[in-house]
Design a protein around this motif. Sequence first.
Motif, short mmCIF file in Angstrom:
data_model
loop_
_atom_site.label_atom_id
_atom_site.label_comp_id
_atom_site.label_asym_id
_atom_site.label_seq_id
_atom_site.Cartn_x
_atom_site.Cartn_y
_atom_site.Cartn_z
N UNK A 137 0.82 -1.22 0.00
CA UNK A 137 0.00 0.00 0.00
C UNK A 137 0.86 1.27 0.00
N UNK A 138 1.90 1.25 -0.82
CA UNK A 138 2.78 2.41 -0.98
C UNK A 138 1.97 3.61 -1.48
N UNK A 139 2.15 4.76 -0.85
CA UNK A 139 1.40 5.99 -1.18
C UNK A 139 -0.11 5.79 -0.99
N UNK A 140 -0.51 4.71 -0.28
CA UNK A 140 -1.93 4.40 -0.19
C UNK A 140 -2.50 3.95 -1.50
N UNK A 141 -1.66 3.33 -2.33
CA UNK A 141 -2.03 2.97 -3.70
C UNK A 141 -3.15 1.93 -3.71
N UNK A 142 -4.15 2.16 -4.54
CA UNK A 142 -5.23 1.21 -4.78
C UNK A 142 -5.18 0.76 -6.23
N UNK A 165 14.46 8.82 -11.94
CA UNK A 165 14.97 9.36 -10.68
C UNK A 165 13.85 10.07 -9.91
N UNK A 166 12.98 10.77 -10.63
CA UNK A 166 11.82 11.41 -10.00
C UNK A 166 10.94 10.35 -9.33
N UNK A 167 10.72 9.23 -10.02
CA UNK A 167 9.93 8.15 -9.43
C UNK A 167 10.62 7.58 -8.19
N UNK A 168 11.94 7.43 -8.25
CA UNK A 168 12.68 6.82 -7.15
C UNK A 168 12.63 7.66 -5.88
N UNK A 169 12.55 8.98 -6.02
CA UNK A 169 12.54 9.85 -4.84
C UNK A 169 11.13 10.34 -4.50
N UNK A 170 10.14 9.89 -5.26
CA UNK A 170 8.77 10.38 -5.07
C UNK A 170 8.27 10.11 -3.66
N UNK A 171 7.56 11.09 -3.10
CA UNK A 171 6.97 10.92 -1.77
C UNK A 171 5.45 10.99 -1.83
N UNK A 172 4.89 10.99 -3.05
CA UNK A 172 3.44 11.03 -3.20
C UNK A 172 3.06 10.45 -4.55
N UNK A 173 1.80 10.12 -4.69
CA UNK A 173 1.30 9.61 -5.96
C UNK A 173 1.46 10.65 -7.06
N UNK A 174 1.24 11.92 -6.72
CA UNK A 174 1.32 12.98 -7.71
C UNK A 174 2.73 13.09 -8.30
#
Length: 455
Positions: free
Chosen positions: A48-53, A100-109
């Motif tokens: 459930x990373x980022x609360x992903x559904x 790299x943006x995906x690797x450091x992402x802290x939100x779904x956005x």
Amino acid sequence: MSSSPSPLSARGSRLALLVVGLCWLAVLFDGLDMFIYGSVLPHLLETKTFGLTADTAGDLGSYATFGMLVGALAAGTIADRIGRKKLMVSCVVLFSLASAVCAIADSVAVFGLGRTLAGVGLGGLLPTAISMVSDYAPRGRGAIVIGLLMTAHHAGGILSAYVAKWLVDPVGWRAAFWVCVLPLLFAPVLARFLPESLSFLVAKGRGDEARALAARYDVELPAAKSAKPGAADRWTNLVNLFRGGEWIQTLLYWLASFGGLLLVYGVATWLPTLMRAEGYELGSALSFVVVFNLGGIVGMLVAGRAADLPHPRLRSGGGTPTGAPRISAIWFALTAAGVFLLSVHMPMTATMVVVFLTGVFLNSAQTMIYATVSIRSNADNRATAVGWTSGMGRFGAVFGPWLGGQLLAAGNGDWGFTAFALAGLSSMVFIGIAAVRGARQTPKSTAGPELVSAH
């Protein structure tokens, strides 16, 4: 007594090997970046990373394919301005930094932004690489060389599965995306050793440079066009696709392409997750990604070889080349059967065989749609016809990942394979009808098909 190859031929072969090798590596990284999301998706959903559904995951999958649509549409215009070589290098840099943006992402956005930007780079790279190897392919071997190039995309899919298996559990999902940043180190190599496109040099009036390069390496110089088509010419070419009864054929091709790419990208995104839903362990589900892409490699080589061979004609005295659409229809039917069978829990060996054959048929079926359009189009209209058929199919590529997410979110994961199988059947029907109608019409071109990527 056979004669040894001339020094020019040997140099031409070495140049072709250099160009194809560099483009192959670039497309390998393209495939790695494209497939990595689907390979890590089961882990993202379980943790459930980022609360992903499931429905949000489907949206994220569509972001990349939407970016690919934008990149593919913009690639031609940008390449005409800066050159194909610079565009390829730029695309590699873009999708590497986007990872790299995906690797450091802290939100779904933020993660979604990274996937969208990666898609733009991925979508721009593939058609440009195909154009590059077409320029430098040995005479009469263009289709098989493009088929060889496209094996790299599936090799990237295989690599993505192993990256996920080796890194996600012990290190975490972010490590998989950091691996996708490594192609950034390849960009300077590409910039240093890849020659510029001969077509670009000719189009820019750098004829002496192009002729010297072609003579030096014994490759065929592309013919110079007397005038570059303007916006009015391009609009006329598009309108011609709908004149008389042609609008029926055009819509049939577009609908077939829509269903085909819906199937390609829907399966590419959701195969590991759907196999997990069928009760397979994560390791086994990722192994299916490997086997599916091995089938894709075989399928592309078969399609490339078939496109280089003369096409049979139905009627004496020269009829319409009908091999490509008939093969496409049959292979879409076989793909639909294979995808549907994946919803049935079979012994592991049987499942692996079905996954492999599905990979063989699916990717080649979509390629044969483009070959059909190329055969049925006249020389002046061919690029427009193939380009718009591919472009309409890209909307299916956007819709496929979203559809899988919606079905899983609604608790109808079991229907995922069925829905994708129905997409295959719809493409079979549309391209089949187009084949029957085309066989009754006078051919506009007897030239062999252009092999275009299924992606």
